[in-house]
Design a protein around this motif. Structure first.
Motif, short mmCIF file in Angstrom:
data_model
loop_
_atom_site.label_atom_id
_atom_site.label_comp_id
_atom_site.label_asym_id
_atom_site.label_seq_id
_atom_site.Cartn_x
_atom_site.Cartn_y
_atom_site.Cartn_z
N GLY A 142 0.77 -1.24 0.00
CA GLY A 142 0.00 0.00 0.00
C GLY A 142 0.80 1.29 0.00
O GLY A 142 0.33 2.32 -0.47
N GLU A 187 3.79 4.13 5.77
CA GLU A 187 2.61 3.27 5.66
C GLU A 187 1.48 4.04 5.00
O GLU A 187 1.39 5.27 5.15
N ASP A 188 0.62 3.35 4.27
CA ASP A 188 -0.49 4.07 3.63
C ASP A 188 -1.60 4.40 4.62
O ASP A 188 -2.15 5.49 4.59
N THR A 215 -6.30 -0.56 12.58
CA THR A 215 -6.27 -1.09 13.95
C THR A 215 -4.91 -0.89 14.60
O THR A 215 -4.75 -1.03 15.81
N ALA A 216 -3.88 -0.60 13.77
CA ALA A 216 -2.47 -0.46 14.20
C ALA A 216 -1.82 -1.81 14.48
O ALA A 216 -0.70 -1.85 14.98
N THR A 222 -0.63 -4.04 12.39
CA THR A 222 0.56 -4.23 11.55
C THR A 222 1.74 -3.42 12.09
O THR A 222 2.82 -3.95 12.33
#
Ligand code: PRP
Length: 180
Positions: free
Chosen positions: A43, A98-99, A103-104, A106
């Protein structure tokens, strides 16, 4: 506008301005100690390529692929590192790109992993911050371009079933596309 898109959230021009502004801030903050810029695939690939060109520092780059699974509110053991870094980050500043922060899950796992490798610092630059999301940790973006609500966003790297990543804007997908 693409026929599957309900409305545009952020135009090409708004994105360009926000990325430029972010690049300027990062350039100032890391002056004298450039970070390794780490893109989380897939992403982030468009955001990262534009952001890199707005950071006026001699940065290294690297990429990771992290796949998260399971219930959105459970963080433990739910992230699989499919592709790891090639670079030794010991003692280095790392800037994760990050794109979207949802939920955070990753980024919580990725950040913990990189901190464990004795990085000097690990910070996060997110294109979008889904502020309404239920988070698995108290992780926040150190840098971000835009806040979004609980909408299905696509474009500028973000996909639905691997489509729409190439749109020049960020838009909301029509519900009938993902509900069918
Ligand atoms: C998306 C996005 C982030 C992650 C955010 O990745 O790119 O990596 O989900 O969600 P979280 O904050 O809830 O963890 P996805 O797995 O869809 O892969 P992609 O980047 O290849 O589209």
């Amino acid at each position: 506008m693409h026929a599957d898109v309900e409305r545009i959230l952020f135009t090409e021009e708004q994105i360009k301005n926000a990325v430029k502004e972010l690049g300027k801030r990062i350039t100032e903050d890391y002056a004298g100690d450039p970070p390794i810029v780490v893109g989380i695939l897939k992403g982030s690939f468009i955001f990262m390529s534009d952001l890199m060109r707005e950071i006026d520092l001699n940065c290294d780059i690297d990429f990771m692929i992290a796949k998260s699974y399971g219930n959105a509110t459970v963080s433990s053991g739910a992230v699989n590192i499919v592709k790891d870094l090639d670079t030794d980050i010991t003692g280095r500043n790392v800037l994760i790109v990050e794109d979207i922060l949802d939920t955070a899950r990753t980024l919580t796992a990725v950040k913990d992993l990189l901190m464990d490798r004795s990085a000097k610092s690990v910070k996060i630059a997110a294109l979008l911050d889904k502020v309404t999301a239920q988070r698995v940790s108290d992780l926040t973006a150190d840098y971000k371009c835009f806040d979004v609500g609980n909408e299905f966003v696509v474009g500028y790297g973000l996909d639905f079933a691997e489509k729409y990543r190439g749109l020049k804007y960020i838009g909301v997908l029509k519900p009938e596309i993902y509900e069918r």
